[in-house]
Write an enzyme that holds these catalytic residues in place. Structure first.
Site, mmCIF file in Angstrom:
data_model
loop_
_atom_site.group_PDB
_atom_site.id
_atom_site.type_symbol
_atom_site.label_atom_id
_atom_site.label_comp_id
_atom_site.label_asym_id
_atom_site.label_seq_id
_atom_site.Cartn_x
_atom_site.Cartn_y
_atom_site.Cartn_z
ATOM 1 N N CYS A 112 0.807 -1.215 0.000
ATOM 2 C CA CYS A 112 0.000 0.000 0.000
ATOM 3 C C CYS A 112 0.847 1.275 0.000
ATOM 4 C CB CYS A 112 -0.963 -0.007 1.180
ATOM 5 S SG CYS A 112 -2.181 -1.313 0.998
ATOM 6 N N HIS A 162 -3.454 7.150 2.098
ATOM 7 C CA HIS A 162 -3.829 5.832 1.563
ATOM 8 C C HIS A 162 -5.215 5.488 2.102
ATOM 9 C CE1 HIS A 162 -3.945 1.730 0.474
ATOM 10 N NE2 HIS A 162 -3.837 1.280 1.710
ATOM 11 N N ASN A 196 -10.119 -0.096 -0.909
ATOM 12 C CA ASN A 196 -8.656 -0.073 -0.860
ATOM 13 C C ASN A 196 -8.112 -0.626 -2.183
ATOM 14 O OD1 ASN A 196 -5.937 -0.404 -0.334
ATOM 15 N ND2 ASN A 196 -6.231 -1.413 1.641
HETATM 16 O O1 UT7 Z 1 -4.039 -1.220 3.366
HETATM 17 C C1 UT7 Z 1 -3.048 -1.940 4.005
HETATM 18 C C2 UT7 Z 1 -3.134 -1.899 5.479
HETATM 19 N N1 UT7 Z 1 -4.387 -2.418 5.953
HETATM 20 C C3 UT7 Z 1 -5.096 -1.708 6.821
HETATM 21 O O2 UT7 Z 1 -4.731 -0.617 7.159
HETATM 22 C C4 UT7 Z 1 -6.330 -2.357 7.393
HETATM 23 C C5 UT7 Z 1 -6.306 -2.289 8.902
HETATM 24 N N2 UT7 Z 1 -7.425 -2.974 9.541
HETATM 25 C C6 UT7 Z 1 -8.699 -2.545 9.412
HETATM 26 O O3 UT7 Z 1 -8.989 -1.645 8.667
HETATM 27 C C7 UT7 Z 1 -9.749 -3.201 10.301
HETATM 28 O O4 UT7 Z 1 -9.110 -4.013 11.248
HETATM 29 C C8 UT7 Z 1 -10.809 -4.041 9.520
HETATM 30 C C9 UT7 Z 1 -11.737 -3.132 8.741
HETATM 31 C C10 UT7 Z 1 -10.122 -5.043 8.611
HETATM 32 C C11 UT7 Z 1 -11.682 -4.819 10.528
HETATM 33 O O5 UT7 Z 1 -12.274 -3.905 11.431
HETATM 34 P P1 UT7 Z 1 -12.197 -4.139 13.019
HETATM 35 O O6 UT7 Z 1 -12.984 -3.091 13.642
HETATM 36 O O7 UT7 Z 1 -10.746 -4.236 13.373
HETATM 37 O O8 UT7 Z 1 -12.920 -5.505 13.170
HETATM 38 P P2 UT7 Z 1 -12.357 -6.837 13.836
HETATM 39 O O9 UT7 Z 1 -11.423 -7.517 12.879
HETATM 40 O O10 UT7 Z 1 -11.878 -6.548 15.215
HETATM 41 O O11 UT7 Z 1 -13.682 -7.639 13.928
HETATM 42 C C12 UT7 Z 1 -14.730 -7.268 14.804
HETATM 43 C C13 UT7 Z 1 -15.897 -8.220 14.579
HETATM 44 C C14 UT7 Z 1 -15.469 -9.681 14.622
HETATM 45 O O12 UT7 Z 1 -16.492 -10.413 15.214
HETATM 46 P P3 UT7 Z 1 -16.354 -10.926 16.727
HETATM 47 O O13 UT7 Z 1 -15.100 -11.748 16.759
HETATM 48 O O14 UT7 Z 1 -16.239 -9.669 17.549
HETATM 49 O O15 UT7 Z 1 -17.597 -11.704 16.941
HETATM 50 C C15 UT7 Z 1 -15.388 -10.038 13.171
HETATM 51 O O16 UT7 Z 1 -15.602 -11.402 12.937
HETATM 52 O O17 UT7 Z 1 -16.436 -7.980 13.294
HETATM 53 C C16 UT7 Z 1 -16.488 -9.204 12.583
HETATM 54 N N3 UT7 Z 1 -16.325 -8.958 11.166
HETATM 55 C C17 UT7 Z 1 -17.357 -8.648 10.359
HETATM 56 N N4 UT7 Z 1 -18.671 -8.497 10.613
HETATM 57 C C18 UT7 Z 1 -19.461 -8.175 9.584
HETATM 58 C C19 UT7 Z 1 -15.199 -8.959 10.437
HETATM 59 N N5 UT7 Z 1 -15.478 -8.668 9.158
HETATM 60 C C20 UT7 Z 1 -16.810 -8.484 9.086
HETATM 61 C C21 UT7 Z 1 -17.688 -8.147 8.047
HETATM 62 N N6 UT7 Z 1 -19.000 -7.992 8.333
HETATM 63 N N7 UT7 Z 1 -17.264 -7.954 6.776
#
Ligand code: UT7
Length: 335
Positions: A118, A259, A289
């Site tokens: 990225c 980004h 992204n």
């Molecule tokens: O570009 C290169 C660098 N990459 C980044 O900068 C990305 C960095 N990370 C992020 O942007 C975020 O971590 C994400 C958008 C990928 C995820 O958001 P989050 O707030 O960190 O969610 P999480 O991974 O902590 O997940 C929270 C909950 C989980 O459920 P439980 O375990 O709390 O029951 C996930 O399973 O949200 C769930 N979840 C979803 N729910 C509905 C994960 N993906 C989804 C989804 N829809 N698509």
């Protein structure tokens, strides 16, 4: 002692972009994985992304450079160097830059691919600018291009909603007006982050086999939470660092050009820099992204909307797999 009188800066003198027509909205993802529009918008800021149905990353990059040529005086024969920043090259080899060179008829150029995830565009911009500043070359095209749909697992809700396909290009040319162009860059890598965001299969570590495919190793893996934590801090720290190093206050800055990985990471960076949301370039809602394409895509869209003017101080900032990250101070050079 460097002779500042002879100093040459690299300025962006043309821009171009290409996004495929096919739109995947959040409703579409509701139909293929267990997710919903509200979760996607509130956690990421993404509403839509694009998908290239036929073709490869070189087709996206070619489209962006053709658009740049159409909107400038540049002819393909005049291009000296083509740098393609990408993590989704058409093939391991030949370089995607060669395919793009042939497509556009840049018969007098050389070039190469640059892999920095990225942060690819920021790293390629710094590289291209060095070719100009040294006096070695006069016209360098830097294109960020990624067909992320080619490495996304559309059964994995953690990643499939995040990524899209796009390309965007800039032309770098020399200027003796050192008040404009690329002024400074702070770029970093830290390979201790290699286990948080990667594609394991297909390379020399795990050559493609039935086993790598069965284990879905040809897809993106991301530990979202782990990357989020370091990205929030890393992107904000380096953006503030480049501001301080160049004696810039929040009032001096026309735009943060971040980004586009997650709106919450972008908001946190802007907050740390002390700038308001109207001074932050955003198009994550439309494209998601697009890896190496996000920053030039923002620049192209905002320039074409008449929102950028010559002399505007911009801070470009990125964070990505590797980890790779950085920020640049760019003074806009087109009216
Ligand atoms: O570009 C290169 C660098 N990459 C980044 O900068 C990305 C960095 N990370 C992020 O942007 C975020 O971590 C994400 C958008 C990928 C995820 O958001 P989050 O707030 O960190 O969610 P999480 O991974 O902590 O997940 C929270 C909950 C989980 O459920 P439980 O375990 O709390 O029951 C996930 O399973 O949200 C769930 N979840 C979803 N729910 C509905 C994960 N993906 C989804 C989804 N829809 N698509």
């Amino acid at each position: 002692m460097p002779n500042n009188e002879n100093k040459i800066n690299a300025a962006i003198t043309a821009v171009g972009m290409y996004v495929p027509d096919k739109v995947l909205d959040n409703k579409y993802f509701e139909s293929i994985v267990d997710t919903n529009h509200e979760w996607i918008v509130s956690r990421t800021g993404i509403r839509e992304r694009r998908k290239l149905e036929n073709g490869a990353t070189s087709d996206l990059a070619t489209g962006a450079i053709i658009d740049l040529i159409k909107n400038s005086n540049l002819t393909p024969e005049e291009i000296d160097v083509i740098i393609v920043a990408t993590v989704t090259p058409d093939m391991f080899f030949p370089p995607t830059a060669c395919i793009v060179q042939n497509n556009i008829g840049a018969s007098n150029s050389w070039g190469f691919d640059l892999s920095a995830a990225c942060s690819g565009f920021l790293f390629a911009l710094r590289t291209g600018a060095s070719f100009i500043e040294s006096g070695a070359y006069k016209k360098v095209v830097v294109v960020g291009a990624d067909k992320m749909s080619s490495i996304v697992d559309y059964t994995d809700r953690n990643t499939c909603i995040l990524f899209g396909d796009a390309a965007s290009a800039v032309l770098l040319e020399p200027t003796t007006d050192t008040s404009i162009g690329l002024k400074d860059s702070i770029l970093n890598i830290d390979g201790s982050g290699k286990d948080s965001l990667y594609m394991l299969g297909g390379g020399s570590l795990n050559p493609a086999s039935h086993e790598t495919v069965d284990n879905k190793m040809h897809y993106i893996y991301q530990d979202g939470k782990a990357v989020f934590k370091v990205a929030v801090k890393g992107m904000a720290d380096v953006s503030v660092e480049v501001m301080k190093k160049n004696n810039l206050t929040s009032e001096d800055i026309a735009y943060l050009v971040p980004h586009q990985a997650n709106l919450r990471i972008i908001d946190a960076t802007a907050k740390r820099m002390g700038i308001t949301s109207d001074k932050v370039m955003i198009n994550i809602d439309k494209y998601g992204n697009t890896t190496a394409a996000t920053i030039p895509l923002c620049l192209t869209e905002y320039y074409r909307a008449g929102k950028l003017k010559k002399g505007d101080n911009l801070i470009l900032a990125a964070f990505g797999a590797g980890f790779t990250w950085g920020a640049s101070h760019l003074v806009w050079s087109m009216d």
